[in-house]
Motif scaffolding. Structure first.
Motif, PDB file in Angstrom:
ATOM      1  N   THR A  78     -10.096  12.875  16.236  1.00  0.00           N
ATOM      2  CA  THR A  78     -10.472  11.484  16.495  1.00  0.00           C
ATOM      3  C   THR A  78      -9.310  10.636  16.958  1.00  0.00           C
ATOM      4  OG1 THR A  78     -10.129  10.990  14.139  1.00  0.00           O
ATOM      5  CG2 THR A  78     -12.365  11.557  14.835  1.00  0.00           C
ATOM      6  N   ARG A  79      -8.097  11.175  16.900  1.00  0.00           N
ATOM      7  CA  ARG A  79      -6.909  10.419  17.301  1.00  0.00           C
ATOM      8  C   ARG A  79      -6.367  10.942  18.626  1.00  0.00           C
ATOM      9  NH1 ARG A  79      -3.430  10.177  11.664  1.00  0.00           N
ATOM     10  NH2 ARG A  79      -5.082   9.264  10.361  1.00  0.00           N
ATOM     11  N   ALA A  80      -5.746  10.058  19.357  1.00  0.00           N
ATOM     12  CA  ALA A  80      -5.093  10.441  20.604  1.00  0.00           C
ATOM     13  C   ALA A  80      -3.925  11.381  20.287  1.00  0.00           C
ATOM     14  CB  ALA A  80      -4.601   9.197  21.330  1.00  0.00           C
ATOM     15  N   PRO A  81      -3.408  12.110  21.284  1.00  0.00           N
ATOM     16  CA  PRO A  81      -2.287  13.026  21.048  1.00  0.00           C
ATOM     17  C   PRO A  81      -1.139  12.342  20.328  1.00  0.00           C
ATOM     18  CG  PRO A  81      -3.111  13.284  23.274  1.00  0.00           C
ATOM     19  CD  PRO A  81      -3.819  12.100  22.699  1.00  0.00           C
ATOM     20  N   GLY A  82      -0.606  13.023  19.326  1.00  0.00           N
ATOM     21  CA  GLY A  82       0.470  12.458  18.533  1.00  0.00           C
ATOM     22  C   GLY A  82       1.070  13.524  17.644  1.00  0.00           C
ATOM     23  N   ILE A  83       1.544  13.099  16.474  1.00  0.00           N
ATOM     24  CA  ILE A  83       2.242  14.036  15.594  1.00  0.00           C
ATOM     25  C   ILE A  83       1.322  15.130  15.084  1.00  0.00           C
ATOM     26  CG2 ILE A  83       1.850  12.528  13.592  1.00  0.00           C
ATOM     27  CD1 ILE A  83       4.533  13.549  12.496  1.00  0.00           C
ATOM     28  N   PHE A  84       0.038  14.794  14.830  1.00  0.00           N
ATOM     29  CA  PHE A  84      -0.884  15.828  14.351  1.00  0.00           C
ATOM     30  C   PHE A  84      -1.106  16.882  15.422  1.00  0.00           C
ATOM     31  CE2 PHE A  84      -5.007  17.778  13.768  1.00  0.00           C
ATOM     32  CZ  PHE A  84      -5.015  18.074  12.416  1.00  0.00           C
ATOM     33  N   THR A  85      -1.336  16.426  16.657  1.00  0.00           N
ATOM     34  CA  THR A  85      -1.570  17.366  17.751  1.00  0.00           C
ATOM     35  C   THR A  85      -0.342  18.219  18.015  1.00  0.00           C
ATOM     36  OG1 THR A  85      -2.997  15.684  18.740  1.00  0.00           O
ATOM     37  CG2 THR A  85      -2.439  17.573  20.089  1.00  0.00           C
ATOM     38  N   ASP A  86       0.835  17.621  17.957  1.00  0.00           N
ATOM     39  CA  ASP A  86       2.073  18.392  18.157  1.00  0.00           C
ATOM     40  C   ASP A  86       2.188  19.500  17.121  1.00  0.00           C
ATOM     41  OD1 ASP A  86       2.704  16.767  20.263  1.00  0.00           O
ATOM     42  OD2 ASP A  86       4.066  15.475  19.121  1.00  0.00           O
ATOM     43  N   THR A  87       1.900  19.163  15.863  1.00  0.00           N
ATOM     44  CA  THR A  87       1.986  20.170  14.804  1.00  0.00           C
ATOM     45  C   THR A  87       0.931  21.248  14.988  1.00  0.00           C
ATOM     46  OG1 THR A  87       2.700  18.385  13.316  1.00  0.00           O
ATOM     47  CG2 THR A  87       2.096  20.481  12.311  1.00  0.00           C
ATOM     48  N   LEU A  88      -0.274  20.833  15.394  1.00  0.00           N
ATOM     49  CA  LEU A  88      -1.357  21.790  15.617  1.00  0.00           C
ATOM     50  C   LEU A  88      -0.979  22.783  16.723  1.00  0.00           C
ATOM     51  CD1 LEU A  88      -4.316  22.511  14.806  1.00  0.00           C
ATOM     52  CD2 LEU A  88      -5.054  21.015  16.662  1.00  0.00           C
TER      53      LEU A  88
ATOM     54  N   HIS B  10      -6.145  28.048  26.439  1.00  0.00           N
ATOM     55  CA  HIS B  10      -7.589  27.933  26.739  1.00  0.00           C
ATOM     56  C   HIS B  10      -8.375  27.473  25.515  1.00  0.00           C
ATOM     57  CE1 HIS B  10      -6.810  31.480  29.734  1.00  0.00           C
ATOM     58  NE2 HIS B  10      -6.023  30.444  29.944  1.00  0.00           N
ATOM     59  N   LYS B  11      -7.813  26.588  24.725  1.00  0.00           N
ATOM     60  CA  LYS B  11      -8.477  26.150  23.492  1.00  0.00           C
ATOM     61  C   LYS B  11      -8.756  24.648  23.463  1.00  0.00           C
ATOM     62  CE  LYS B  11      -8.695  29.990  21.046  1.00  0.00           C
ATOM     63  NZ  LYS B  11      -9.957  30.509  20.495  1.00  0.00           N
ATOM     64  N   VAL B  12      -8.418  23.922  24.536  1.00  0.00           N
ATOM     65  CA  VAL B  12      -8.467  22.463  24.485  1.00  0.00           C
ATOM     66  C   VAL B  12      -9.556  21.926  25.406  1.00  0.00           C
ATOM     67  CG1 VAL B  12      -7.160  20.324  24.731  1.00  0.00           C
ATOM     68  CG2 VAL B  12      -5.985  22.434  24.061  1.00  0.00           C
ATOM     69  N   THR B  13     -10.359  21.000  24.885  1.00  0.00           N
ATOM     70  CA  THR B  13     -11.258  20.192  25.694  1.00  0.00           C
ATOM     71  C   THR B  13     -10.781  18.749  25.594  1.00  0.00           C
ATOM     72  OG1 THR B  13     -13.173  21.629  25.386  1.00  0.00           O
ATOM     73  CG2 THR B  13     -13.621  19.343  25.974  1.00  0.00           C
ATOM     74  N   PHE B  14     -10.503  18.135  26.717  1.00  0.00           N
ATOM     75  CA  PHE B  14     -10.023  16.758  26.736  1.00  0.00           C
ATOM     76  C   PHE B  14     -11.228  15.822  26.864  1.00  0.00           C
ATOM     77  CE2 PHE B  14      -6.544  19.321  28.408  1.00  0.00           C
ATOM     78  CZ  PHE B  14      -5.449  18.843  27.683  1.00  0.00           C
ATOM     79  N   ALA B  15     -11.478  15.014  25.839  1.00  0.00           N
ATOM     80  CA  ALA B  15     -12.542  14.015  25.876  1.00  0.00           C
ATOM     81  C   ALA B  15     -11.975  12.747  26.495  1.00  0.00           C
ATOM     82  CB  ALA B  15     -13.057  13.743  24.470  1.00  0.00           C
ATOM     83  N   LEU B  16     -12.564  12.292  27.586  1.00  0.00           N
ATOM     84  CA  LEU B  16     -11.956  11.241  28.399  1.00  0.00           C
ATOM     85  C   LEU B  16     -12.446   9.840  28.066  1.00  0.00           C
ATOM     86  CD1 LEU B  16     -12.150  13.165  31.775  1.00  0.00           C
ATOM     87  CD2 LEU B  16     -10.205  13.005  30.221  1.00  0.00           C
ATOM     88  N   ARG B  17     -13.618   9.723  27.467  1.00  0.00           N
ATOM     89  CA  ARG B  17     -14.130   8.393  27.139  1.00  0.00           C
ATOM     90  C   ARG B  17     -15.213   8.523  26.077  1.00  0.00           C
ATOM     91  NH1 ARG B  17     -14.583   9.169  32.108  1.00  0.00           N
ATOM     92  NH2 ARG B  17     -13.481   7.266  32.625  1.00  0.00           N
ATOM     93  N   PRO B  18     -15.355   7.484  25.255  1.00  0.00           N
ATOM     94  CA  PRO B  18     -16.437   7.510  24.265  1.00  0.00           C
ATOM     95  C   PRO B  18     -17.790   7.473  24.977  1.00  0.00           C
ATOM     96  CG  PRO B  18     -14.821   5.811  23.771  1.00  0.00           C
ATOM     97  CD  PRO B  18     -14.531   6.295  25.157  1.00  0.00           C
ATOM     98  N   PRO B  19     -18.859   8.058  24.420  1.00  0.00           N
ATOM     99  CA  PRO B  19     -18.784   8.886  23.211  1.00  0.00           C
ATOM    100  C   PRO B  19     -18.155  10.242  23.516  1.00  0.00           C
ATOM    101  CG  PRO B  19     -20.991   8.966  24.115  1.00  0.00           C
ATOM    102  CD  PRO B  19     -20.223   7.981  24.959  1.00  0.00           C
ATOM    103  N   TYR B  20     -17.340  10.713  22.614  1.00  0.00           N
ATOM    104  CA  TYR B  20     -16.665  11.982  22.822  1.00  0.00           C
ATOM    105  C   TYR B  20     -17.688  13.111  22.849  1.00  0.00           C
ATOM    106  CZ  TYR B  20     -12.880   8.994  21.212  1.00  0.00           C
ATOM    107  OH  TYR B  20     -12.020   7.953  21.054  1.00  0.00           O
ATOM    108  N   LEU B  21     -17.305  14.200  23.447  1.00  0.00           N
ATOM    109  CA  LEU B  21     -18.229  15.317  23.598  1.00  0.00           C
ATOM    110  C   LEU B  21     -18.754  15.786  22.244  1.00  0.00           C
ATOM    111  CD1 LEU B  21     -19.468  17.386  25.572  1.00  0.00           C
ATOM    112  CD2 LEU B  21     -17.531  18.854  25.068  1.00  0.00           C
ATOM    113  N   ALA B  22     -17.884  15.781  21.244  1.00  0.00           N
ATOM    114  CA  ALA B  22     -18.304  16.278  19.941  1.00  0.00           C
ATOM    115  C   ALA B  22     -19.306  15.359  19.263  1.00  0.00           C
ATOM    116  CB  ALA B  22     -17.088  16.472  19.037  1.00  0.00           C
TER     117      ALA B  22
END
Length: 639
Positions: A343-353, A398-410
């Motif tokens: 739910t958050r934009a790229p940041g420290i969580f994404t870097d760690t992931l 090959h594991k990332v889907t970039f959601a570009l605008r609300p509502p997000y795909l999920a």
């Protein structure tokens, strides 16, 4: 041929149809619905040859020739087996009649005198004494057959068994003898109730031993899963879904995803805020999350979308994430059953992931890691530093889907009301177009409405079956804590489309990227949305148009069936149809134009634009910026 002979042959149409349908099920030919038409063709050929039955050798050769010419060669071996078994049964029955007519004064008297003891029945791990009355009782109980008829069947079956002088006979063999007698007596409906669900011995060997097929099942869970799937698929097609739905699925109008698991939910959304993870340590959060996923997993066929996975632990340190992924994939022994919806934009969580993913991938365990959906919200200048490391990762993993605008795909359409999908279906737009005819757009809309009605019937059939199990195998899911999170009123049905560009090409003669072809594609998705809205108002059914099924076999199966029937060869010569609101694989559009045009369709059907990783990170970054700022594209998946 005189009229009496012709009438005699036509009387055998039902028997021949039943033989072909049974053969189709045995060899898993998905064309059962076309068997009556095939019977008509065969009978016409027999009439042309002056034959009055399909039971003799000459007629058998005619049947085999027709099956070969019409590309149903797979049905020939089971058809010939039936002919051989019928001859053997006829010979055996004639022998019994000749030698036992004088001895059959009473219905319960053995039809054949034997010198030894009565046969012993083997059932599971037990030996049971022979009791003819049990056959009659089972026929009355299971098949609702009158007792006098049941006694007659039991008497004939006993005669055959005693005459064969068999010492041991399995209950399955007895049932086969009973079924053949019911078939001969014309009890077709009762025969279906009596039918035995199982897996042929050779098919089981193929699952057990690599020498029988390349790539036998390698683990015990997979083996049990495959065996159960064969039996449950037979049960679902015969008992869960109505005849109209069955015909539509087998003929290729629609595809019911997970038909082998009718009691399972296709997919659901598991929001982290519903898991009550506050005030827990990182280790406790891992245990709670993995436990909840483990509890839900037996009820789910496709996957669980874990929404807000980046908000369940603070700070997001690597050991926590590694332990979490370890628990999801059962020690990296199988693909994780979840998709992480961040739910958050790229940041420290994404870097760690990403760091943890790359460490795990160094051990060639990439296939066990869950895919994740990452929102690109916020100012673009603020996203650039993160994307400089994230884009190379996306191209490689090959594991990332970039959601570009609300509502997000999920966050599925209507996710506030619908957080779980009971089933998922695909409709064959190419078949609808073919049934309408070239340039017949009005008739195409009529076919589309007819196909959509089938979707409603499938959902109602499965929902009815699902509810009937609420006090049985599904009791745990239908009770707290899941009941408040997944109320029956919020149940949904995913609807996929297959063959949109191929249908457009067939109807208009133009590609979907061209003027008239593009207009028809937009109109088709608009019509489907209107039908979904009507279903909600009329039947209170949440039908969600989506491009969710990532590994569906629908497009391959639709194409295979239609190639077998010789359709559409002037339009499409490939091996699969296009899934979802996308252009065909061989489109000449540039990546930017593909993103822009497919993005316009996302207003009508949520989807992702799939890009192959044949680009550098700078090019991917620029495509993401273009897609977010200058198009209506919802999401981009690097696959």
């Amino acid at each position: 041929m005189n009229k009496s002979r012709r009438a005699k042959l036509l009387e055998q149409a039902e028997e021949l149809t039943h033989i072909l349908e049974t053969a189709a099920r045995q060899v898993q030919v998905e064309a059962t619905a076309s068997m009556p038409q095939l019977t008509t063709i065969i009978l016409q050929k027999l009439i042309e040859h002056g034959l009055e039955t399909f039971h003799d050798d000459k007629a058998r050769n005619v049947v085999v020739t027709v099956l070969e010419e019409l590309r149903y060669a797979a049905l020939i071996p089971p058809y010939l087996r039936y002919c051989q078994e019928r001859e053997q049964m006829a010979a055996s029955a004639a022998h019994v009649v000749r030698h036992t007519a004088a001895a059959c004064d009473e219905a319960d008297k053995p039809a054949v005198e034997t010198t030894g003891d009565s046969p012993v029945v083997t059932s599971g791990n037990e030996y049971l004494p022979w009791e003819k009355n049990k056959i009659a009782q089972a026929l009355e109980r299971e098949g609702q057959i009158p007792m006098d008829v049941a006694n007659q069947v039991a008497h004939v079956v006993e005669s055959k068994i005693l005459h064969a002088k068999i010492r041991y006979i399995a209950t399955a063999q007895i049932r086969e003898l009973v079924n053949s007698e019911l078939f001969a007596m014309g009890y077709r409906a009762q025969l279906q109730k009596q039918s035995l669900l199982g897996i042929p011995k050779f098919n089981l060997k193929c699952l057990l031993y690599p020498e029988y097929q390349q790539g036998a099942t390698k683990d015990m869970d997979g083996l049990l899963h495959e065996i159960a799937a064969v039996i449950l698929r037979q049960y679902a097609l015969e008992e869960v879904f109505g005849q109209e739905v069955l015909d539509a699925h087998l003929s290729g109008k629609i595809h019911i995803e997970a038909v082998s698991w009718p009691m399972k939910i296709f997919a659901l959304l598991l929001p982290s805020h519903a898991l009550n993870l506050k005030d827990l340590t990182a280790e406790e959060q891992v245990f709670t999350l993995s436990s909840d996923v483990e509890l839900l997993l037996p009820f789910i066929y496709h996957s669980i979308l874990l929404c807000g996975a980046d908000a369940v632990a603070q700070p997001p340190h690597a050991p926590w994430l590694r332990l979490f992924l370890l628990s999801l994939s059962r020690n990296f022994s199988r693909p994780a059953p979840c998709t992480l919806s961040l739910t958050r934009a790229p940041g420290i969580f994404t870097d760690t992931l990403c760091q943890v993913y790359q460490e795990i991938d160094s051990r060639n365990l990439r296939h066990c890691l869950p895919a994740f959906v990452l929102p690109l919200n916020g100012e673009w200048s603020e996203l650039l530093p993160a994307l400089s490391s994230l884009c190379p990762f996306a191209c490689r993993m090959h594991k990332v889907t970039f959601a570009l605008r609300p509502p997000y795909l999920a966050e599925w359409p209507g996710a506030g009301e619908t957080s779980w999908a009971l089933d998922s279906l695909a409709i064959n737009l190419v078949e609808a177009a073919y049934r309408a005819g070239k340039q017949q757009v009005g008739k195409f809309w009529d076919e589309l409405a007819a196909f959509f009605r089938l979707v409603i019937l499938v959902h109602l059939d499965k929902k009815r079956f699902f509810i009937s199990l609420a006090q049985g195998p599904l009791q745990t899911f239908c009770q707290p804590p899941w009941q408040p999170l997944y109320p029956m009123a919020g149940i949904g049905c995913f609807l996929e489309i297959v063959g949109l560009p191929e249908a457009v090409l067939y109807l208009t003669g133009q590609e979907m990227s061209e003027g008239e072809g593009w207009e028809l594609a937009v109109q088709t998705l608009t019509r489907l949305n209107e039908l979904a809205i009507n279903a909600m108002h009329t039947h209170n059914i949440h039908i969600l148009l989506t491009d969710y099924m990532q590994n569906s076999e629908a497009q391959e199966r639709f194409c295979r069936l239609e190639q077998q029937n010789g359709k559409h060869q002037d339009v499409f010569a490939g091996t699969v149809y296009t899934k979802g609101p996308h252009f065909r694989l061989g489109t000449t559009l540039s990546l930017r134009e593909k993103i822009r045009r497919e993005g316009m369709l996302h207003r009508l059907m949520p989807a992702t634009v799939s890009l192959m990783p044949e680009m550098d990170s700078a090019e991917l970054t620029e495509l993401l910026r273009f897609a977010r700022d200058e198009t209506e594209c919802l999401a981009i998946r690097v696959c």
